[in-house]
Design an enzyme around this catalytic site. Sequence first.
Site, mmCIF file in Angstrom:
data_model
loop_
_atom_site.group_PDB
_atom_site.id
_atom_site.type_symbol
_atom_site.label_atom_id
_atom_site.label_comp_id
_atom_site.label_asym_id
_atom_site.label_seq_id
_atom_site.Cartn_x
_atom_site.Cartn_y
_atom_site.Cartn_z
ATOM 1 C CG ASP A 167 1.487 1.217 -0.045
ATOM 2 O OD1 ASP A 167 0.776 1.525 0.965
ATOM 3 O OD2 ASP A 167 1.744 1.632 -0.925
ATOM 4 C CB ILE A 168 -2.784 -0.785 -2.826
ATOM 5 C CG1 ILE A 168 -3.237 -2.296 -2.149
ATOM 6 C CG2 ILE A 168 -3.310 -0.671 -4.081
ATOM 7 C CD1 ILE A 168 -4.861 -2.011 -1.655
ATOM 8 C CD GLU B 121 -2.402 3.500 0.641
ATOM 9 O OE1 GLU B 121 -1.566 4.614 0.303
ATOM 10 O OE2 GLU B 121 -3.299 4.250 1.320
#
Length: 193
Positions: free
Chosen positions: A76-77, A119
């Site tokens: 996950d960004i 994301e």
Amino acid sequence: AALTTYDKDMLEELSVYTHGLSLGMHNAIIHDKLEKLAVLDPLTKTYNRRFGMERLKEEFDRSVKSNNPLGILMLDIDYFKKVNDTYGHIIGDQVLVNISDIIKNNIRKGDLLIRYGGEEFLAILPGASLEGISRVADKIRRYVEEHTLAYNNQNIKVTISIGGTSYPEYDSDDNTKLVEQADLYLYESKDNG
């Protein structure tokens, strides 16, 4: 003269066959393109969630039958909303593409990358133990941390949080529980910075 007539008839018949063959080839190419569109996320060119979860089930079943490990990573960004709010969605999209490319370049050819959510990505690593997924996760994390995206004389840097697990070290009879466990570790990773 009879030979010329025969040739003419033959050419007409061939013309019918080649037209049919041409249509068949065209349809096969269109079908192949549509099939690819149905399984790929249009932005990142990674597998979409629906197709990816089907593949995860297949890989999990294969691992159980062959008693081989299956590693998965949830990625996950970090603070992605801030990227979109600061630079706009076009730059946010470019960040997603760059991050997915970094992940693809740091997993093996037989591994699968899925865009799991906005994301969030899910990597399926057949044959990977906990030790193996840990090495891959650390390598991806470092590459993302070192990467910058240049935009309007600014360098945009992002980080990524990763959680992972591996079957049978995490003993489960259900592939979705593997994902839930990796997701839990992802949030522990975020909480611990």
